[in-house]
Design an enzyme around this catalytic site. Structure first.
Site, PDB file in Angstrom:
ATOM      1  N   SER A 185       0.670  -1.771  -0.175  1.00 28.44           N
ATOM      2  CA  SER A 185      -0.126   0.210   0.001  1.00 28.44           C
ATOM      3  C   SER A 185       0.461   1.018  -0.199  1.00 28.44           C
ATOM      4  O   SER A 185       1.803   1.267   0.522  1.00 28.44           O
ATOM      5  CB  SER A 185      -0.667  -0.011   1.219  1.00 28.44           C
ATOM      6  OG  SER A 185      -1.245   1.443   1.442  1.00 28.44           O
TER       7      SER A 185
ATOM      8  N   VAL B 225      10.164   0.718  12.673  1.00 31.25           N
ATOM      9  CA  VAL B 225      11.462   0.062  13.575  1.00 31.25           C
ATOM     10  C   VAL B 225      12.345  -1.254  13.403  1.00 31.25           C
ATOM     11  O   VAL B 225      11.507  -1.623  12.082  1.00 31.25           O
ATOM     12  CB  VAL B 225      10.496  -0.132  14.990  1.00 31.25           C
ATOM     13  CG1 VAL B 225      10.355   1.615  15.697  1.00 31.25           C
ATOM     14  CG2 VAL B 225       9.250  -0.656  15.353  1.00 31.25           C
TER      15      VAL B 225
ATOM     16  N   LYS C 242      27.323  -6.106  15.935  1.00 32.31           N
ATOM     17  CA  LYS C 242      26.473  -6.384  16.740  1.00 32.31           C
ATOM     18  C   LYS C 242      26.971  -7.368  17.756  1.00 32.31           C
ATOM     19  O   LYS C 242      26.902  -8.524  16.644  1.00 32.31           O
ATOM     20  CB  LYS C 242      25.086  -6.338  16.831  1.00 32.31           C
ATOM     21  CG  LYS C 242      24.271  -5.940  17.782  1.00 32.31           C
ATOM     22  CD  LYS C 242      22.980  -6.562  17.505  1.00 32.31           C
ATOM     23  CE  LYS C 242      21.825  -7.184  18.966  1.00 32.31           C
ATOM     24  NZ  LYS C 242      21.108  -7.053  18.204  1.00 32.31           N
TER      25      LYS C 242
ATOM     26  N   TYR D 283      17.402 -23.460  20.775  1.00 31.18           N
ATOM     27  CA  TYR D 283      17.436 -21.863  20.272  1.00 31.18           C
ATOM     28  C   TYR D 283      17.413 -20.541  21.037  1.00 31.18           C
ATOM     29  O   TYR D 283      18.546 -19.742  20.674  1.00 31.18           O
ATOM     30  CB  TYR D 283      15.282 -21.487  20.863  1.00 31.18           C
ATOM     31  CG  TYR D 283      14.102 -23.033  20.408  1.00 31.18           C
ATOM     32  CD1 TYR D 283      14.452 -23.097  18.779  1.00 31.18           C
ATOM     33  CD2 TYR D 283      14.068 -24.162  21.364  1.00 31.18           C
ATOM     34  CE1 TYR D 283      13.183 -23.543  18.663  1.00 31.18           C
ATOM     35  CE2 TYR D 283      12.812 -25.197  20.687  1.00 31.18           C
ATOM     36  CZ  TYR D 283      12.612 -24.690  19.353  1.00 31.18           C
ATOM     37  OH  TYR D 283      11.974 -25.664  18.728  1.00 31.18           O
TER      38      TYR D 283
HETATM   39  C1  LIG Z   1       8.530  -1.442  19.186  1.00 30.70           C
HETATM   40  C2  LIG Z   1       9.359  -1.965  18.501  1.00 30.70           C
HETATM   41  C3  LIG Z   1      11.178  -3.077  18.131  1.00 30.70           C
HETATM   42  C4  LIG Z   1      11.337  -3.463  17.038  1.00 30.70           C
HETATM   43  N1  LIG Z   1      12.602  -4.176  17.318  1.00 30.70           N
HETATM   44  C5  LIG Z   1      12.673  -4.736  15.970  1.00 30.70           C
HETATM   45  C6  LIG Z   1      14.318  -5.822  16.396  1.00 30.70           C
HETATM   46  O1  LIG Z   1      15.284  -4.660  17.225  1.00 30.70           O
HETATM   47  N2  LIG Z   1      14.786  -6.190  15.703  1.00 30.70           N
HETATM   48  C7  LIG Z   1      13.836  -7.299  15.084  1.00 30.70           C
HETATM   49  O2  LIG Z   1      14.014  -7.812  14.438  1.00 30.70           O
HETATM   50  N3  LIG Z   1      12.352  -6.571  14.645  1.00 30.70           N
HETATM   51  C8  LIG Z   1      12.137  -5.461  15.674  1.00 30.70           C
HETATM   52  N4  LIG Z   1      10.655  -5.778  15.841  1.00 30.70           N
HETATM   53  C9  LIG Z   1       9.688  -5.795  14.204  1.00 30.70           C
HETATM   54  C10 LIG Z   1      10.126  -5.458  13.413  1.00 30.70           C
HETATM   55  O3  LIG Z   1       9.843  -3.919  13.003  1.00 30.70           O
HETATM   56  C11 LIG Z   1       9.228  -6.556  12.083  1.00 30.70           C
HETATM   57  O4  LIG Z   1       9.193  -7.583  12.447  1.00 30.70           O
HETATM   58  C12 LIG Z   1       9.666  -5.429  10.654  1.00 30.70           C
HETATM   59  O5  LIG Z   1       9.875  -4.643  10.480  1.00 30.70           O
HETATM   60  C13 LIG Z   1       8.722  -6.184   9.899  1.00 30.70           C
HETATM   61  O6  LIG Z   1       7.780  -5.627   9.691  1.00 30.70           O
HETATM   62  P1  LIG Z   1       6.473  -6.039   8.978  1.00 30.70           P
HETATM   63  O7  LIG Z   1       7.043  -6.160   7.553  1.00 30.70           O
HETATM   64  O8  LIG Z   1       5.888  -7.785   8.865  1.00 30.70           O
HETATM   65  O9  LIG Z   1       5.341  -5.194   9.257  1.00 30.70           O
HETATM   66  P2  LIG Z   1       4.827  -3.447   8.012  1.00 30.70           P
HETATM   67  O10 LIG Z   1       7.163  -3.505   8.431  1.00 30.70           O
HETATM   68  O11 LIG Z   1       4.187  -3.192   9.542  1.00 30.70           O
HETATM   69  O12 LIG Z   1       4.546  -3.832   6.855  1.00 30.70           O
HETATM   70  C14 LIG Z   1       3.099  -3.598   6.442  1.00 30.70           C
HETATM   71  C15 LIG Z   1       3.311  -4.353   5.200  1.00 30.70           C
HETATM   72  O13 LIG Z   1       2.065  -4.223   4.898  1.00 30.70           O
HETATM   73  C16 LIG Z   1       1.129  -3.062   3.744  1.00 30.70           C
HETATM   74  N5  LIG Z   1       0.476  -3.603   4.089  1.00 30.70           N
HETATM   75  C17 LIG Z   1      -0.733  -3.541   5.232  1.00 30.70           C
HETATM   76  N6  LIG Z   1      -2.319  -3.273   4.566  1.00 30.70           N
HETATM   77  C18 LIG Z   1      -2.222  -3.236   3.980  1.00 30.70           C
HETATM   78  C19 LIG Z   1      -3.190  -3.200   2.063  1.00 30.70           C
HETATM   79  N7  LIG Z   1      -4.637  -2.843   3.207  1.00 30.70           N
HETATM   80  N8  LIG Z   1      -3.426  -3.220   1.359  1.00 30.70           N
HETATM   81  C20 LIG Z   1      -1.690  -3.181   1.202  1.00 30.70           C
HETATM   82  N9  LIG Z   1      -0.756  -3.460   1.694  1.00 30.70           N
HETATM   83  C21 LIG Z   1      -0.883  -3.077   3.090  1.00 30.70           C
HETATM   84  C22 LIG Z   1       1.854  -1.630   4.664  1.00 30.70           C
HETATM   85  O14 LIG Z   1       2.079  -1.350   3.374  1.00 30.70           O
HETATM   86  C23 LIG Z   1       3.473  -2.279   4.655  1.00 30.70           C
HETATM   87  O15 LIG Z   1       4.300  -2.850   3.478  1.00 30.70           O
HETATM   88  C24 LIG Z   1      10.634  -4.329  16.601  1.00 30.70           C
HETATM   89  C25 LIG Z   1       8.853  -3.384  16.306  1.00 30.70           C
HETATM   90  C26 LIG Z   1       8.173  -3.016  17.411  1.00 30.70           C
HETATM   91  C27 LIG Z   1       6.944  -2.877  17.223  1.00 30.70           C
END
Ligand SMILES: Cc1cc2nc3c(=O)[nH]c(=O)nc-3n(C[C@H](O)[C@H](O)[C@H](O)COP(=O)(O)OP(=O)(O)OC[C@H]3O[C@@H](n4cnc5c(N)ncnc54)[C@H](O)[C@@H]3O)c2cc1C
Length: 511
Positions: A48, A56, A87, A450
């Site tokens: 999207s 993050v 790291k 693990y």
């Molecule tokens: C506070 C915090 C700290 C973190 N620190 C770490 C860390 O140090 N190390 C680590 O490994 N992980 C960490 N994580 C986890 C990490 O951020 C995520 O695992 C990683 O960024 C992957 O996110 P994601 O791709 O699953 O989701 P997101 O980054 O949320 O991506 C979601 C995607 O889906 C798309 N999307 C959603 N709805 C729709 C729709 N209706 N139509 C089309 N597209 C859609 C969005 O556009 C986006 O591209 C942290 C998370 C948090 C909350």
């Protein structure tokens, strides 16, 4: 059953549709393209343009090196592009108030540990029997020493041991890098927001429909849509298991601060009143975040405490508040959909394991997929193995809270009192407290794959979970079986093979 089974095992239509272009989506796209692009699969990633990524997640485990290596991406290519740093592990500060144990380092395992870990295991065991020997983990590991000196984990050529390390990186830049790499390898990238998911008669996903009315069909769907879990949770109703009973943190506040010339090669995790704050060094800046529980403080209180911790005035810089959904799906692979990343679950980022779980999930799924038979048994095996990993990470993280010795807020007191422990964790903690060798307990449960024994020993010894100092008897020759001076000397001599973290990164960038 997987409706399009015939098509997948034979030809011609092998259409994989990935929904979501965060780190999880692009990692999945790259791993799938590497394995399947030349086998006639068509991989489309839909992202999207209006819903952003979480933005993050800037720390990794050593697993990320394996991911990059498997794609043939060198550190010279990706690290400068993502402002990445090395790291060696995580320093935990103020999680314990026991004298002499207010901080400790959790190192990634490395080959030189073979020479020093036996002494640590011995001492931590003997100290639990009530004998006064050195039991703090920081005295026994090369990685700890290197991190304290802000050195890199890259050894000079003649150094005979392997060192494991992870990375810190700008997650937005990493996403962009991986997106370009995937597109270069044939992944089709569609920018559109999906507002409908269509199911077939058997319950499989048939297609997704964009806001503009375009219907995109597929044989296999990968849900990387983040916490919303658009396909797996909203459309397929896969059940979500909350971890809220023993992991209280559900919120975070994040901010970036300017970088420093001297560059840490460790994440620093500092316990605050209602959670903990991370400090992650990048070449360009520092990433900071405070992970806290909204049941014990308001976001405003957390922000005020966080600003004080960082020495930031309200007028200095704006912070960003986030909510976290902590737990996991019961089924990560349901029908013809596999969930990867935040859509499949999230354990708070204390050990930076989320991307590790992404990689494990995609690799495990590719293995299961290659076996070719989409039986319920096959799917259940995959789901069980992912759930086992989630539960193992959960146990290790919960232990950090359960054994804390702070009493400054209800948050810490409640954590230390929490009786919602799995039987696995309960047995490990009991083994430690009863003075047993916990490696035996980890072996018995088959969970050291693990988190290895070094990690558990560092955690429990690092908090000073020993008899009180006044209860300890002086050590005799048997107790002092290992000469600490020899260990320190070995570590020091090893460390001469490593240069400063900043110099190493400058060398990589050719400056
Ligand atoms: C506070 C915090 C700290 C973190 N620190 C770490 C860390 O140090 N190390 C680590 O490994 N992980 C960490 N994580 C986890 C990490 O951020 C995520 O695992 C990683 O960024 C992957 O996110 P994601 O791709 O699953 O989701 P997101 O980054 O949320 O991506 C979601 C995607 O889906 C798309 N999307 C959603 N709805 C729709 C729709 N209706 N139509 C089309 N597209 C859609 C969005 O556009 C986006 O591209 C942290 C998370 C948090 C909350």
């Amino acid at each position: 059953m997987f409706e399009q089974n015939q098509k997948l095992s034979g030809a011609p239509a092998k259409k994989i549709v990935i929904v979501g272009g965060g780190t999880a989506g692009w990692m999945a796209a790259n791993l799938m393209a590497k394995n399947w692009a030349n086998k006639g699969f068509e991989i489309t990633l839909i992202e999207s343009p209006d819903i952003g990524i979480i933005g993050v997640g800037e720390g990794s485990t050593p697993q990320l090196k394996g991911f990059m290596d498997s794609l043939g991406i060198s550190e010279q290519e990706w690290m400068p592009a993502c402002n990445a740093t090395y790291k060696l592990g995580i320093k935990f500060k103020d999680w314990s108030v026991r004298p002499g144990f207010t901080s400790y380092f959790h190192p990634f395992p490395a080959q030189p540990d073979d020479y020093t870990a036996p002494a640590f295991f011995h001492n931590s065991y003997v100290r639990r029997q009530g004998v006064d020997v050195q039991g703090h983990p920081d005295h026994f590991f090369l990685a700890t020493h290197l991190a304290a000196q802000k050195k890199s984990p890259i050894a000079s050529e003649n150094f005979p041991f392997e060192i494991n390390y992870g990375y810190h990186f700008d997650s937005t830049l990493l996403g962009q890098f991986l997106a370009q790499f995937a597109r270069d390898n044939g992944v089709k990238h569609v920018q559109a927001t999906i507002n409908d998911v269509r199911l077939g008669a058997g319950g499989d996903i048939v297609s997704v429909v964009t806001e503009g009315g375009q219907e995109i069909s597929g044989d296999l769907f990968v849900d990387c849509s983040g916490f919303r879990g658009l396909l797996i949770q909203q459309a397929l109703k896969s059940n979500f298991v909350s971890f809220g009973k023993n992991l209280f943190n559900d919120s975070a506040v994040v901010v970036q601060t300017p970088g420093t010339e001297e560059l840490e090669s460790q994440t620093i995790s500092t316990a605050l009143k209602y959670g903990w704050a991370w400090k992650i060094p990048l070449t360009s800046r520092i990433g900071n975040g405070y992970v806290f529980s909204s049941s014990f403080c308001t976001p405003d209180q957390a922000e005020t405490e966080f600003r004080q911790h960082l020495g930031l005035q309200e007028s200095d810089v704006a912070v960003r508040h986030l909510k976290m959904k902590v737990g996991r799906l019961e089924q990560h692979w349901a029908k013809n959909c596999v969930a990867v990343g935040l859509s499949q679950g999230f354990i708070e980022p204390l050990e930076a394991t989320a991307l590790h779980l992404v990689q494990e999930t995609v690799e495990g799924f590719i293995d299961a997929f290659e076996k070719g038979s989409f039986t319920d048994r096959n799917r259940a095996q995959f789901n069980n193995s992912i759930n086992d990993r989630f539960e193992a990470v959960r146990n290790y993280i919960v232990a950090h809270y359960r054994v804390n010795s702070r009493s400054d807020t209800d948050y810490w007191v409640e954590n230390a009192r929490n009786e919602h422990l799995s039987s696995s964790l309960r047995s490990v903690l009991e083994a430690w407290i009863r003075g047993k060798n916990i490696s035996d307990e980890l072996d018995r449960q088959d969970i050291d794959r693990y988190y290895p024994s070094i990690s558990w020993n560092c955690l429990l010894a690092g908090y000073g979970l020993y008899p009180e100092q006044h209860q300890l008897k002086p050590g005799n020759e048997l107790a002092n079986k290992y000469d600490l001076n020899n260990i320190q000397d070995f570590i020091h001599r090893c460390s001469l093979n490593f240069q400063s973290h900043r110099d190493e990164l400058n060398r990589m960038m050719g400056s």
